[in-house]
Design a protein around this motif. Sequence first.
Motif, PDB file in Angstrom:
ATOM      1  N   LEU A 132       0.784  -1.090  -0.045  1.00  0.00           N
ATOM      2  CA  LEU A 132      -0.153  -0.075  -0.061  1.00  0.00           C
ATOM      3  C   LEU A 132       1.138   1.311   0.035  1.00  0.00           C
ATOM      4  O   LEU A 132       1.733   1.215   0.791  1.00  0.00           O
ATOM      5  CB  LEU A 132      -1.012   0.039   1.096  1.00  0.00           C
ATOM      6  N   GLN A 133       0.429   2.019  -0.952  1.00  0.00           N
ATOM      7  CA  GLN A 133       1.198   3.358  -0.826  1.00  0.00           C
ATOM      8  C   GLN A 133       0.148   4.568  -1.035  1.00  0.00           C
ATOM      9  O   GLN A 133      -0.846   4.420  -1.750  1.00  0.00           O
ATOM     10  CB  GLN A 133       2.320   3.423  -2.286  1.00  0.00           C
ATOM     11  N   ILE A 134       0.329   5.794  -0.364  1.00  0.00           N
ATOM     12  CA  ILE A 134      -0.483   6.848  -0.425  1.00  0.00           C
ATOM     13  C   ILE A 134       0.422   8.045  -1.057  1.00  0.00           C
ATOM     14  O   ILE A 134       1.624   8.106  -1.000  1.00  0.00           O
ATOM     15  CB  ILE A 134      -0.969   7.132   1.154  1.00  0.00           C
ATOM     16  N   LEU A 135      -0.524   8.945  -1.727  1.00  0.00           N
ATOM     17  CA  LEU A 135       0.323  10.070  -2.183  1.00  0.00           C
ATOM     18  C   LEU A 135       0.192  11.041  -1.337  1.00  0.00           C
ATOM     19  O   LEU A 135      -0.734  11.410  -0.792  1.00  0.00           O
ATOM     20  CB  LEU A 135      -0.831  10.402  -3.545  1.00  0.00           C
ATOM     21  N   LYS A 136       1.248  11.650  -0.841  1.00  0.00           N
ATOM     22  CA  LYS A 136       1.733  12.834   0.170  1.00  0.00           C
ATOM     23  C   LYS A 136       2.569  13.424  -0.468  1.00  0.00           C
ATOM     24  O   LYS A 136       3.651  13.367  -0.980  1.00  0.00           O
ATOM     25  CB  LYS A 136       2.155  12.105   1.396  1.00  0.00           C
ATOM     26  N   ASP A 137       2.212  14.917  -0.512  1.00  0.00           N
ATOM     27  CA  ASP A 137       2.788  16.068  -1.261  1.00  0.00           C
ATOM     28  C   ASP A 137       3.559  15.322  -2.568  1.00  0.00           C
ATOM     29  O   ASP A 137       4.598  15.739  -2.829  1.00  0.00           O
ATOM     30  CB  ASP A 137       4.082  16.300  -0.426  1.00  0.00           C
ATOM     31  N   ASN A 138       2.796  14.840  -3.576  1.00  0.00           N
ATOM     32  CA  ASN A 138       3.073  14.476  -4.705  1.00  0.00           C
ATOM     33  C   ASN A 138       4.015  13.501  -4.689  1.00  0.00           C
ATOM     34  O   ASN A 138       4.835  13.264  -5.828  1.00  0.00           O
ATOM     35  CB  ASN A 138       3.536  15.651  -5.643  1.00  0.00           C
ATOM     36  N   ASN A 139       4.243  12.690  -3.697  1.00  0.00           N
ATOM     37  CA  ASN A 139       5.509  11.443  -3.640  1.00  0.00           C
ATOM     38  C   ASN A 139       4.557  10.426  -3.147  1.00  0.00           C
ATOM     39  O   ASN A 139       3.670  10.489  -2.157  1.00  0.00           O
ATOM     40  CB  ASN A 139       6.341  12.035  -2.505  1.00  0.00           C
ATOM     41  N   TRP A 140       4.688   9.225  -3.719  1.00  0.00           N
ATOM     42  CA  TRP A 140       4.299   7.995  -3.100  1.00  0.00           C
ATOM     43  C   TRP A 140       5.189   7.422  -1.935  1.00  0.00           C
ATOM     44  O   TRP A 140       6.251   7.158  -2.217  1.00  0.00           O
ATOM     45  CB  TRP A 140       4.233   6.726  -4.392  1.00  0.00           C
TER      46      TRP A 140
END
Length: 178
Positions: free
Chosen positions: A65-73
Amino acid sequence: MKHIAISLGLKGNVFEEMFGEEVQAVRMNYYPPCSRPDLVMGLSPHSDGSGLTVLQQAKGGSVGLQILKDNNWVSVQPIPNSLVINIGDTMEVLTNGKYKSVEHRAVTHKEKDRLTIVTFYAPSYEIELGPISELVNERNPCKYRRYNHGEYSKHYVTNRLQGKKTLDFAKIPDSYFA
C-alpha cells in the motif's frame, strides 16, 4: 464516524442519521510475487468512493500500500494486528473538503505475496448527499454539489481508477467562484 463528527463540532450521530441504511461491501485482493514489480501495478492510483474504508493487511505480507503525500508515493508499512482506515470521497464531500479522501495504490513485490481484506462503509444508495450545511460559509463556500449516492456509486464502478478523478462527479468547478 462519531469522532469525525465531533472533531468538526457536529452532533456525534450526524453521519449515522445521514447514511440511512448503510452499505458495507468487502473485497479481498491477492497480489502474487512479481519478477518485474517496476512494470506491474497491483491496483491503479485511486481514492475510494466510500465514507470510510477499513483495510486489513494479512500477517507476514509485504509492503504494497502506498499513499500520495505531497506529490510523492509513500509506502505504508504493515503493522501486525492493526487496521488502516482511509477517508473516502463521500466523507470529503460531506465535510466540504475539511477531511480529504486519500489517493492510494497497491504495488507488487518481487519476492513476497500480499493478501488484503478491504471493507467499504458507505451511505444507502437512495440517499442524497452534499456538504453538511454547518460546514459551508462565506470563508468556506460549497465545493460540491448535491447528488444521489447510488448515481455516484454507479459512476465510480463504471469508470477507470484514475487518482481522484471520480470525485469530479460532485465538484463544483473553480470557475463557478471566479
